[in-house]
Design a protein around this motif. Structure first.
Motif, PDB file in Angstrom:
ATOM      1  N   MET A  72       6.861  30.538  49.626  1.00  0.00           N
ATOM      2  CA  MET A  72       5.893  30.804  48.565  1.00  0.00           C
ATOM      3  C   MET A  72       5.714  29.530  47.753  1.00  0.00           C
ATOM      4  SD  MET A  72       4.721  33.986  48.703  1.00  0.00           S
ATOM      5  CE  MET A  72       4.289  34.636  47.087  1.00  0.00           C
ATOM      6  N   SER A  73       4.916  29.625  46.692  1.00  0.00           N
ATOM      7  CA  SER A  73       4.566  28.449  45.884  1.00  0.00           C
ATOM      8  C   SER A  73       5.775  27.911  45.132  1.00  0.00           C
ATOM      9  CB  SER A  73       3.477  28.823  44.880  1.00  0.00           C
ATOM     10  OG  SER A  73       3.975  29.804  43.975  1.00  0.00           O
ATOM     11  N   PRO A  74       5.709  26.652  44.689  1.00  0.00           N
ATOM     12  CA  PRO A  74       6.799  26.112  43.864  1.00  0.00           C
ATOM     13  C   PRO A  74       7.076  26.947  42.618  1.00  0.00           C
ATOM     14  CG  PRO A  74       5.393  24.329  44.638  1.00  0.00           C
ATOM     15  CD  PRO A  74       4.713  25.612  45.036  1.00  0.00           C
ATOM     16  N   ALA A  75       6.044  27.546  42.024  1.00  0.00           N
ATOM     17  CA  ALA A  75       6.257  28.381  40.827  1.00  0.00           C
ATOM     18  C   ALA A  75       7.100  29.611  41.176  1.00  0.00           C
ATOM     19  CB  ALA A  75       4.916  28.808  40.240  1.00  0.00           C
ATOM     20  N   ASN A 332       7.912  33.061  33.085  1.00  0.00           N
ATOM     21  CA  ASN A 332       6.470  33.262  33.046  1.00  0.00           C
ATOM     22  C   ASN A 332       5.782  32.399  34.092  1.00  0.00           C
ATOM     23  OD1 ASN A 332       6.915  34.971  30.915  1.00  0.00           O
ATOM     24  ND2 ASN A 332       5.376  34.046  29.587  1.00  0.00           N
ATOM     25  N   VAL A 333       4.777  32.995  34.733  1.00  0.00           N
ATOM     26  CA  VAL A 333       3.913  32.257  35.647  1.00  0.00           C
ATOM     27  C   VAL A 333       2.469  32.439  35.188  1.00  0.00           C
ATOM     28  CG1 VAL A 333       5.448  32.475  37.634  1.00  0.00           C
ATOM     29  CG2 VAL A 333       3.699  34.219  37.230  1.00  0.00           C
ATOM     30  N   ILE A 334       1.609  31.545  35.659  1.00  0.00           N
ATOM     31  CA  ILE A 334       0.176  31.690  35.423  1.00  0.00           C
ATOM     32  C   ILE A 334      -0.484  31.980  36.763  1.00  0.00           C
ATOM     33  CG2 ILE A 334      -1.936  30.587  34.604  1.00  0.00           C
ATOM     34  CD1 ILE A 334      -0.191  28.862  32.775  1.00  0.00           C
ATOM     35  N   VAL A 335      -1.237  33.086  36.799  1.00  0.00           N
ATOM     36  CA  VAL A 335      -1.955  33.476  38.010  1.00  0.00           C
ATOM     37  C   VAL A 335      -3.320  32.786  37.993  1.00  0.00           C
ATOM     38  CG1 VAL A 335      -2.870  35.408  39.328  1.00  0.00           C
ATOM     39  CG2 VAL A 335      -0.799  35.710  37.956  1.00  0.00           C
ATOM     40  N   THR A 336      -3.599  32.014  39.026  1.00  0.00           N
ATOM     41  CA  THR A 336      -4.864  31.293  39.133  1.00  0.00           C
ATOM     42  C   THR A 336      -5.561  31.693  40.439  1.00  0.00           C
ATOM     43  OG1 THR A 336      -4.180  29.367  40.443  1.00  0.00           O
ATOM     44  CG2 THR A 336      -3.630  29.345  38.087  1.00  0.00           C
ATOM     45  N   LEU A 342       3.526  27.268  37.273  1.00  0.00           N
ATOM     46  CA  LEU A 342       4.452  27.484  36.164  1.00  0.00           C
ATOM     47  C   LEU A 342       3.710  27.425  34.831  1.00  0.00           C
ATOM     48  CD1 LEU A 342       7.493  25.324  37.326  1.00  0.00           C
ATOM     49  CD2 LEU A 342       7.416  27.830  37.140  1.00  0.00           C
ATOM     50  N   ALA A 343       4.208  28.168  33.861  1.00  0.00           N
ATOM     51  CA  ALA A 343       3.589  28.192  32.528  1.00  0.00           C
ATOM     52  C   ALA A 343       4.154  27.058  31.687  1.00  0.00           C
ATOM     53  CB  ALA A 343       3.815  29.540  31.858  1.00  0.00           C
ATOM     54  N   THR A 344       3.976  25.837  32.173  1.00  0.00           N
ATOM     55  CA  THR A 344       4.423  24.649  31.450  1.00  0.00           C
ATOM     56  C   THR A 344       3.226  23.743  31.192  1.00  0.00           C
ATOM     57  OG1 THR A 344       4.872  23.400  33.492  1.00  0.00           O
ATOM     58  CG2 THR A 344       6.661  24.748  32.598  1.00  0.00           C
ATOM     59  N   LYS A 345       3.318  22.913  30.152  1.00  0.00           N
ATOM     60  CA  LYS A 345       2.216  22.020  29.810  1.00  0.00           C
ATOM     61  C   LYS A 345       1.884  21.086  30.978  1.00  0.00           C
ATOM     62  CE  LYS A 345       0.608  18.837  26.221  1.00  0.00           C
ATOM     63  NZ  LYS A 345      -0.027  17.913  27.191  1.00  0.00           N
ATOM     64  N   GLU A 346       2.896  20.589  31.631  1.00  0.00           N
ATOM     65  CA  GLU A 346       2.675  19.680  32.755  1.00  0.00           C
ATOM     66  C   GLU A 346       1.879  20.360  33.875  1.00  0.00           C
ATOM     67  OE1 GLU A 346       5.270  16.939  35.893  1.00  0.00           O
ATOM     68  OE2 GLU A 346       6.277  18.302  34.490  1.00  0.00           O
ATOM     69  N   SER A 347       2.272  21.601  34.226  1.00  0.00           N
ATOM     70  CA  SER A 347       1.577  22.333  35.287  1.00  0.00           C
ATOM     71  C   SER A 347       0.154  22.684  34.876  1.00  0.00           C
ATOM     72  CB  SER A 347       2.347  23.613  35.639  1.00  0.00           C
ATOM     73  OG  SER A 347       3.620  23.321  36.146  1.00  0.00           O
ATOM     74  N   ILE A 348      -0.028  23.071  33.622  1.00  0.00           N
ATOM     75  CA  ILE A 348      -1.362  23.439  33.133  1.00  0.00           C
ATOM     76  C   ILE A 348      -2.293  22.229  33.162  1.00  0.00           C
ATOM     77  CG2 ILE A 348      -2.637  24.141  31.064  1.00  0.00           C
ATOM     78  CD1 ILE A 348      -0.200  25.947  30.393  1.00  0.00           C
ATOM     79  N   LYS A 353      -6.885  19.358  35.740  1.00  0.00           N
ATOM     80  CA  LYS A 353      -7.380  18.109  36.325  1.00  0.00           C
ATOM     81  C   LYS A 353      -7.854  18.320  37.762  1.00  0.00           C
ATOM     82  CE  LYS A 353      -5.854  13.400  37.402  1.00  0.00           C
ATOM     83  NZ  LYS A 353      -4.704  12.450  37.359  1.00  0.00           N
ATOM     84  N   ASP A 354      -7.108  19.108  38.509  1.00  0.00           N
ATOM     85  CA  ASP A 354      -7.424  19.308  39.929  1.00  0.00           C
ATOM     86  C   ASP A 354      -8.603  20.233  40.164  1.00  0.00           C
ATOM     87  OD1 ASP A 354      -5.299  17.670  40.543  1.00  0.00           O
ATOM     88  OD2 ASP A 354      -3.900  19.330  40.972  1.00  0.00           O
TER      89      ASP A 354
END
Length: 375
Positions: A72-75, A332-336, A342-348, A353-354
């Motif tokens: 599964m995903s890294p998150a 916490n995760v963010i569903v996209t 992950l629900a982190t500033k870096e991931s967001i 950007k992508d």
């Protein structure tokens, strides 16, 4: 007098103590031995008894393949601590409506295809979108897709038929069943009771009768629990876990999406209970709750070309049952639209950007410029 005389005439030779002990001594004992040594021995200890030898003589242990995972995903990996879903087991993800549960099976299908595992979608909720699946990277031609199974029994029968084909190598692939969802699928008894009730209502309406007192009385949840217990716990669970045996040619895994209902607690906070959860939990390796017990998920919104775009839903991701190593984790995760992050500033920041440019182009396909007219 006659009795007394008879006793006197009887030749009785008294026996010494030693003679009595010798006469009634157990076989193999010496009458001259000390009294302490004359206690009967009921069990004779085998001093050369070996538990390992005994175990080998009595038990034929099952031999399993090394544990493998559908990645599964890294998150998902960060929150659960596992690479993904262990193969050869049944797993469930449940939660309230609109918390992004379908993302789990889409992400699983994508990573399964990367590993050569065949995804078999079982869609009973009727809210499927191949557009979204393909956005996740899923190749439609490399899946099997079932969306005409009206009851829990029909789903279980179809899964069993695929497992039989796999066992006979008519389906020579590792497979993963992705069922969306259990809660939306009635049992056969429930459906028949509903159909019968509708006929009664129609007849009453035609006759001009009052239908307010008509009771459905299908016992829906009770029947569904019984079917799940009989068909999944006592049947499919054994067939799926049997694919982990060393002699079995391929692996099979079942991932079930499910809804939950709020159960009040007069002495504490309410809980979210999965439909047929008590009947199903016994069979599960992973049980994961996605989303809150109460309340809506947090929306992540960005502005693109003057328009607010909701690009993600932030939800709790909680291990409620982990039958592999027993360790419970949550976060916490963010569903996209592309899966979990992950629900982190870096991931967001990286996700924005992508994918920022897609937030406008994703909608352009729904407009045909040639058909536009001026108002």
């Amino acid at each position: 007098k006659m009795a007394k005389k008879k006793i006197e005439e009887t030749d009785i030779t008294p026996m010494s103590k030693e003679d009595l002990e010798a006469k009634f001594a157990l076989e193999g004992t010496d009458a001259t031995e000390d009294k302490k040594s004359k206690k009967p021995t009921l069990f004779k200890e085998k001093k050369d008894w070996d538990i390992d030898k005994y175990r080998k003589s009595k038990i034929t242990p099952a031999v399993y393949k090394p544990m493998s995972f559908i990645n599964m995903s890294p998150a998902f990996q960060e929150i659960t601590g596992f690479p993904g879903f262990p193969e050869g087991y049944i797993h469930m993800i449940y939660g309230a409506s609109d918390v992004g549960k379908t993302t789990a099976i889409l992400e699983c299908a994508y990573y399964a295809q990367q590993k050569g595992i065949l995804p078999i979608f079982i869609i009973t909720e009727k809210k499927w979108s191949w557009e979204r699946a393909e956005k996740m990277g899923i190749i439609q031609s490399d899946c099997l897709f079932e969306d005409n199974l009206p009851t829990i029994e029909a789903v279980c029968d179809k899964i069993a038929s695929y497992l039989e084909d796999q066992k006979n190598q008519d389906l020579p692939k590792d497979i993963v069943f992705l069922w969306d969802s259990l809660a939306s699928t009635p049992s056969r008894v429930e459906m028949e009771a509903t159909d019968e009730h509708e006929k009664i209502v129609q007849k009453a309406l035609l006759n001009g009768d009052d239908i307010s007192e008509l009771k459905k009385g299908s016992g829906g949840m009770m029947n569904a629990n019984r079917v799940v217990r009989e068909r999944i716990n006592r049947n499919l669970q054994h067939k799926i876990t049997a694919t982990r045996n060393d002699g079995y040619p391929f692996n099979a895994t079942l991932i079930i999406l499910n809804h939950g209902y709020i159960s009040p607690n007069p002495t504490g906070p309410a809980s979210l209970v999965p439909y047929c959860g008590a009947a199903l939990k016994y069979s599960l390796a992973f049980q994961i709750r996605q989303g809150k017990v109460n309340g809506n998920p947090k929306k992540h919104i960005a502005t693109k070309d003057g328009v607010d775009v909701t690009w993600g839903l932030e939800v709790p991701f909680m291990f409620e049952k982990n039958h592999i190593n027993g360790i419970s984790r949550q976060g916490n995760v963010i569903v996209t639209p592309q899966g979990y992050i992950l629900a982190t500033k870096e991931s967001i920041d990286q996700y924005k950007k992508d994918h920022r440019n897609e937030w406008s182009t994703d909608f352009e396909q729904y407009f045909n410029e040639e058909e536009e007219t001026e108002l």
